[in-house]
Design a protein around this motif. Structure first.
Motif, PDB file in Angstrom:
ATOM      1  N   ARG A   1       0.904  -1.270  -0.127  1.00 50.23           N
ATOM      2  CA  ARG A   1      -0.137   0.066   0.044  1.00 50.23           C
ATOM      3  C   ARG A   1       0.779   1.187  -0.009  1.00 50.23           C
ATOM      4  N   GLY A   2       1.885   1.334   0.652  1.00 51.84           N
ATOM      5  CA  GLY A   2       2.834   2.257   0.598  1.00 51.84           C
ATOM      6  C   GLY A   2       3.377   2.527  -0.650  1.00 51.84           C
ATOM      7  N   HIS A   3       3.852   1.723  -1.416  1.00 48.26           N
ATOM      8  CA  HIS A   3       4.201   1.902  -2.854  1.00 48.26           C
ATOM      9  C   HIS A   3       3.332   2.511  -3.716  1.00 48.26           C
ATOM     10  N   LYS A   4       1.968   2.007  -3.381  1.00 48.49           N
ATOM     11  CA  LYS A   4       0.799   2.660  -4.121  1.00 48.49           C
ATOM     12  C   LYS A   4       0.547   4.217  -3.677  1.00 48.49           C
ATOM     13  N   GLN A   5       0.692   4.358  -2.419  1.00 44.80           N
ATOM     14  CA  GLN A   5       0.713   5.707  -1.921  1.00 44.80           C
ATOM     15  C   GLN A   5       1.750   6.733  -2.584  1.00 44.80           C
ATOM     16  N   ALA A   6       2.982   6.091  -2.696  1.00 40.81           N
ATOM     17  CA  ALA A   6       4.084   6.809  -3.433  1.00 40.81           C
ATOM     18  C   ALA A   6       3.571   7.426  -4.866  1.00 40.81           C
ATOM     19  N   GLU A   7       3.434   6.357  -5.629  1.00 40.09           N
ATOM     20  CA  GLU A   7       2.674   6.459  -6.771  1.00 40.09           C
ATOM     21  C   GLU A   7       1.555   7.469  -7.131  1.00 40.09           C
ATOM     22  N   ILE A   8       0.533   7.305  -6.144  1.00 41.50           N
ATOM     23  CA  ILE A   8      -0.523   8.488  -6.140  1.00 41.50           C
ATOM     24  C   ILE A   8      -0.005   9.803  -5.989  1.00 41.50           C
TER      25      ILE A   8
ATOM     26  N   ASP B   1       0.463  12.666  16.520  1.00 46.72           N
ATOM     27  CA  ASP B   1      -0.578  11.438  16.664  1.00 46.72           C
ATOM     28  C   ASP B   1      -1.512  11.455  15.282  1.00 46.72           C
ATOM     29  N   VAL B   2      -1.581  12.526  14.542  1.00 46.74           N
ATOM     30  CA  VAL B   2      -2.500  12.448  13.464  1.00 46.74           C
ATOM     31  C   VAL B   2      -2.015  12.492  12.085  1.00 46.74           C
ATOM     32  N   LEU B   3      -0.742  12.539  11.805  1.00 45.05           N
ATOM     33  CA  LEU B   3      -0.252  12.429  10.494  1.00 45.05           C
ATOM     34  C   LEU B   3      -0.414  11.335   9.931  1.00 45.05           C
ATOM     35  N   ILE B   4      -0.759  11.511   8.702  1.00 42.25           N
ATOM     36  CA  ILE B   4      -1.065  10.235   7.719  1.00 42.25           C
ATOM     37  C   ILE B   4      -0.157  10.104   6.577  1.00 42.25           C
ATOM     38  N   ASN B   5       0.055   8.871   6.510  1.00 41.40           N
ATOM     39  CA  ASN B   5       1.130   8.558   5.553  1.00 41.40           C
ATOM     40  C   ASN B   5       0.899   9.013   4.155  1.00 41.40           C
ATOM     41  N   ALA B   6       1.972   9.594   3.339  1.00 36.99           N
ATOM     42  CA  ALA B   6       2.078  10.343   2.135  1.00 36.99           C
ATOM     43  C   ALA B   6       0.994  11.626   2.112  1.00 36.99           C
ATOM     44  N   SER B   7       1.019  12.169   3.222  1.00 35.56           N
ATOM     45  CA  SER B   7       0.332  13.348   3.513  1.00 35.56           C
ATOM     46  C   SER B   7       1.503  14.553   3.148  1.00 35.56           C
TER      47      SER B   7
ATOM     48  N   GLY C   1      -6.080  14.875   0.815  1.00 36.15           N
ATOM     49  CA  GLY C   1      -7.260  14.952  -0.333  1.00 36.15           C
ATOM     50  C   GLY C   1      -6.831  14.305  -1.638  1.00 36.15           C
ATOM     51  N   HIS C   2      -5.393  13.888  -1.742  1.00 36.11           N
ATOM     52  CA  HIS C   2      -5.004  13.156  -3.060  1.00 36.11           C
ATOM     53  C   HIS C   2      -5.086  11.636  -2.947  1.00 36.11           C
ATOM     54  N   LEU C   3      -5.360  11.235  -1.824  1.00 44.60           N
ATOM     55  CA  LEU C   3      -5.249   9.756  -1.340  1.00 44.60           C
ATOM     56  C   LEU C   3      -6.834   9.339  -1.355  1.00 44.60           C
ATOM     57  N   PRO C   4      -7.205   8.288  -2.226  1.00 41.58           N
ATOM     58  CA  PRO C   4      -8.617   7.769  -1.815  1.00 41.58           C
ATOM     59  C   PRO C   4      -8.730   7.174  -0.293  1.00 41.58           C
ATOM     60  N   LYS C   5      -9.815   6.900  -0.116  1.00 37.81           N
ATOM     61  CA  LYS C   5     -10.026   6.825   1.212  1.00 37.81           C
ATOM     62  C   LYS C   5      -9.438   5.379   1.782  1.00 37.81           C
TER      63      LYS C   5
END
Length: 211
Positions: A25-32, A175-181, A201-205
């Motif tokens: 999923r991390g690889h996909k987040q980076a591609e996004i 506490d609240v930072l999201i991956n690839a934010s 906002g660029h990440l799908p749910k």
């Protein structure tokens, strides 16, 4: 006026023997991220840096594959393993929520010790991150964009100082930072100011993760 984009690395491998590897999923987040920044209306980054942790560097390589990225260890995360040395070496038996509770307890103790700490102290961590950020502001000249790939801790620390002038908000923001934010700082004549924090906002749910 220039800007700095502070990017938290994509999802690493929580619960695995080696955490410092991007998950599928991390690889996909980076591609996004890469596709998001390819939007014609978005400004292009002219300078980029990353910490020296693999999860940071691999996120940077995927998201900015055509740009030379400077490696700077000042953007590395705090030594999580040292802070949690009293926990079992593997995390298979802990949920992410349970792990975060224990991490916050360890961070609170670490902060309370100030400069009196084994390994890197919180004061030392704070000094190196803020020094790295100060240098980054010089790369964000008028009309340019600098992008930095780091972790939750350094980004939360910078945001806390921009919002309150000290580290008092560090734990809450960490506490609240999201991956690839993306956290965006604008740099003008009056100095750096926080424009957005933890934008995802660029990440799908289905790809919104905290750890």
């Amino acid at each position: 006026m220039g800007s700095i984009r502070l990017v938290r690395h994509a999802q690493a491998s929580f619960g695995a023997d080696d955490y410092d590897v991007l998950s599928l999923r991390g690889h996909k987040q980076a591609e996004i991220l890469r596709k998001h920044w390819a939007t014609p209306s978005l400004p292009r980054s002219l300078w980029a840096a990353t910490g020296t942790l693999r999860r940071q560097m691999n996120t940077a390589r995927t998201a900015l594959h055509s740009l030379n990225v400077v490696e700077d260890e000042r953007w590395n995360e705090f030594d999580e393993a040292s802070l949690l040395s009293w926990l079992p070496p593997k995390r298979h038996d802990l949920s992410t929520q349970q792990f975060q509770v224990r991490l916050n307890l360890a961070l609170s103790e670490w902060i309370a010790k100030g400069a009196d700490s084994h390994g890197e102290s919180f004061i030392g961590f704070q000094d190196r991150v803020l020094a790295g950020f100060e240098d980054a502001t010089t790369q964000a000249g008028s009309g340019s964009v600098a992008t930095i790939f780091s972790s939750a801790g350094p980004i939360a620390l910078v945001a806390s100082h921009l919002l309150s002038g000290d580290a008092s908000l560090f734990l809450r923001l960490n506490d609240v930072l999201i991956n690839a934010s993306i956290t965006t700082v604008i740099v003008g004549r009056t100095g750096p100011r926080l424009l957005t924090f933890n934008d995802h906002g660029h990440l799908p749910k289905s790809h919104v993760t905290f750890r």
